[in-house]
Design a protein around this motif. Structure first.
Motif, mmCIF file in Angstrom:
data_model
loop_
_atom_site.group_PDB
_atom_site.id
_atom_site.type_symbol
_atom_site.label_atom_id
_atom_site.label_comp_id
_atom_site.label_asym_id
_atom_site.label_seq_id
_atom_site.Cartn_x
_atom_site.Cartn_y
_atom_site.Cartn_z
ATOM 1 N N VAL A 1 0.840 -1.199 0.000
ATOM 2 C CA VAL A 1 0.000 0.000 0.000
ATOM 3 C C VAL A 1 0.873 1.247 0.000
ATOM 4 O O VAL A 1 2.057 1.208 0.370
ATOM 5 C CB VAL A 1 -0.955 0.019 1.215
ATOM 6 N N ARG A 2 0.271 2.341 -0.438
ATOM 7 C CA ARG A 2 1.009 3.598 -0.526
ATOM 8 C C ARG A 2 0.984 4.346 0.799
ATOM 9 O O ARG A 2 -0.020 4.375 1.490
ATOM 10 C CB ARG A 2 0.419 4.491 -1.619
ATOM 11 N N GLU A 3 2.114 4.955 1.104
ATOM 12 C CA GLU A 3 2.261 5.825 2.262
ATOM 13 C C GLU A 3 2.611 7.227 1.771
ATOM 14 O O GLU A 3 3.004 7.406 0.616
ATOM 15 C CB GLU A 3 3.380 5.302 3.172
ATOM 16 N N PRO A 4 2.474 8.233 2.622
ATOM 17 C CA PRO A 4 2.910 9.579 2.220
ATOM 18 C C PRO A 4 4.402 9.608 1.884
ATOM 19 O O PRO A 4 5.149 8.697 2.215
ATOM 20 C CB PRO A 4 2.596 10.426 3.464
ATOM 21 N N PHE B 1 6.113 3.089 0.419
ATOM 22 C CA PHE B 1 5.175 1.988 0.291
ATOM 23 C C PHE B 1 5.300 1.088 1.519
ATOM 24 O O PHE B 1 6.401 0.873 2.030
ATOM 25 C CB PHE B 1 5.469 1.165 -0.970
ATOM 26 N N ARG B 2 4.166 0.571 1.973
ATOM 27 C CA ARG B 2 4.142 -0.288 3.150
ATOM 28 C C ARG B 2 3.780 -1.710 2.729
ATOM 29 O O ARG B 2 2.736 -1.929 2.094
ATOM 30 C CB ARG B 2 3.133 0.232 4.177
ATOM 31 N N LEU B 3 4.627 -2.668 3.089
ATOM 32 C CA LEU B 3 4.346 -4.072 2.819
ATOM 33 C C LEU B 3 3.655 -4.662 4.041
ATOM 34 O O LEU B 3 4.239 -4.739 5.119
ATOM 35 C CB LEU B 3 5.636 -4.827 2.520
ATOM 36 N N VAL B 4 2.382 -5.032 3.855
ATOM 37 C CA VAL B 4 1.573 -5.594 4.933
ATOM 38 C C VAL B 4 1.388 -7.083 4.656
ATOM 39 O O VAL B 4 0.797 -7.458 3.637
ATOM 40 C CB VAL B 4 0.203 -4.904 5.034
ATOM 41 N N CYS B 5 1.897 -7.910 5.530
ATOM 42 C CA CYS B 5 1.803 -9.357 5.376
ATOM 43 C C CYS B 5 1.094 -9.951 6.589
ATOM 44 O O CYS B 5 1.224 -9.443 7.698
ATOM 45 C CB CYS B 5 3.190 -9.991 5.253
ATOM 46 N N GLU B 6 0.369 -11.017 6.366
ATOM 47 C CA GLU B 6 -0.221 -11.773 7.456
ATOM 48 C C GLU B 6 0.483 -13.115 7.570
ATOM 49 O O GLU B 6 1.164 -13.557 6.629
ATOM 50 C CB GLU B 6 -1.719 -11.959 7.233
ATOM 51 N N ALA B 7 0.315 -13.768 8.693
ATOM 52 C CA ALA B 7 0.910 -15.087 8.874
ATOM 53 C C ALA B 7 0.297 -16.057 7.872
ATOM 54 O O ALA B 7 -0.916 -16.040 7.634
ATOM 55 C CB ALA B 7 0.681 -15.584 10.302
#
Length: 303
Positions: free
Chosen positions: A230-233, A237-243
């Motif tokens: 996802v985009r950040e200011p 970019f932020r990488l968001v992962c789940e288990a």
């Protein structure tokens, strides 16, 4: 003539920096918002119905989603420019400890990576090339009707270690890849045909969820790993992962296992849409396919 135009666009993209692509993409989103009122109404009404926002809030969120979607469309120009400098300067790990634990878990195991048309989804193939441990990697995509355009898009999406596989007739290629302990990436949030689907709750209403990734993961005894960019200011970019889910741990018969896997990645997408509603692809008719006997679902205001 079209081929020359597409090739010129691709060549220009190789010289555009991230900031320019973000600005041009936002401009493209504003243009689509202005000239396609039916999709504008569809997105705003879906946000209002599914997230419980009032008319003004839903319209503002829908407009911002068009800007993000415009950026997503043009970020395909940057796919082959994802390198370790990008990781160092622009990437934020949402949960570094979980991320590194997951990479260790992926070693020596087949993996189905599940993501969505949310944030900077076109750039994920570049990250898969850099950060995942599997030797064999692929992303599964739907081909465009314009073969000239698709040829250019396919080349821009390709990475040295990541193959692009068309959605149609992809199952044998995916299964071979997974059985070599490879990684196969899917976009799991779009509407699909009834014969491909199991119907599960998504943002408060049943939606047709593609069971293909679940079936293949089950047959290959794979891990299913939700991952989103996802985009950040400030152009980060932020990488968001789940288990990841180990499908070998799921009880029940084959049908119950497939539904559990599909529910797992659908709920992961829902959590992300609620967390970043303005970065999802709301202009898509997500709830179009309905269970047998229910008829066709139309969002109010759709033209």
């Amino acid at each position: 003539m079209r081929t020359i135009f597409y090739e010129t666009l691709a060549a220009l993209g190789q010289h555009a920096d991230f900031r320019h692509v973000q600005v041009m993409g936002a401009g493209l989103g504003r243009l689509i918002w202005a000239v396609v009122p039916s999709r504008r109404r569809l997105a705003a009404t879906a946000i209002m119905e599914r997230l419980g926002l009032d008319t003004g809030q839903a319209s503002a969120a829908a407009r911002n989603s068009f800007l993000h979607n415009g950026r997503s469309f043009l970020e395909i120009l940057l796919c082959r420019r994802i390198d370790w400098r990008f990781v160092r300067d622009r990437l934020i790990l949402d949960d570094p400890e979980l991320f590194h634990e997951t990479l260790n878990e992926l070693r020596g195991r087949p993996c189905v990576a599940a993501t969505a048309h949310l944030g900077a989804w076109e750039l994920i193939s570049g990250l898969l090339h850099l950060i995942t441990p599997q030797e064999h990697k692929q992303v599964i995509v739907k081909a465009t009707h314009d073969q000239h355009l698709y040829s250019v898009i396919r080349r821009m999406r390709s990475q040295p270690t990541v193959r692009v596989v068309e959605h149609e007739q992809a199952a044998p290629k995916v299964l071979r890849n997974l059985r070599k302990n490879g990684l196969s990436g899917f976009l799991v949030d779009h509407n699909c045909r009834r014969e491909e689907a199991v119907f599960l709750p998504f943002l408060g209403r049943e939606a047709a969820v593609n069971i293909g990734p679940a079936l293949l993961a089950l047959r290959a005894k794979a891990l299913v790993w939700p991952a989103f960019l996802v985009r950040e200011p400030s152009d980060k970019f932020r990488l968001v992962c789940e288990a990841p889910l180990d499908v070998q741990s799921i009880p029940g018969d084959r049908h119950e296992k497939v539904e559990a896997i599909a529910r797992f990645y659908t709920q992961a997408v829902e959590r992300m849409v609620r967390r970043y509603p303005e970065q999802w692809f709301w202009m898509h008719r997500r709830w179009k396919t309905r269970p047998e006997g229910e008829g066709t679902y139309e969002v109010k205001g759709e033209g």
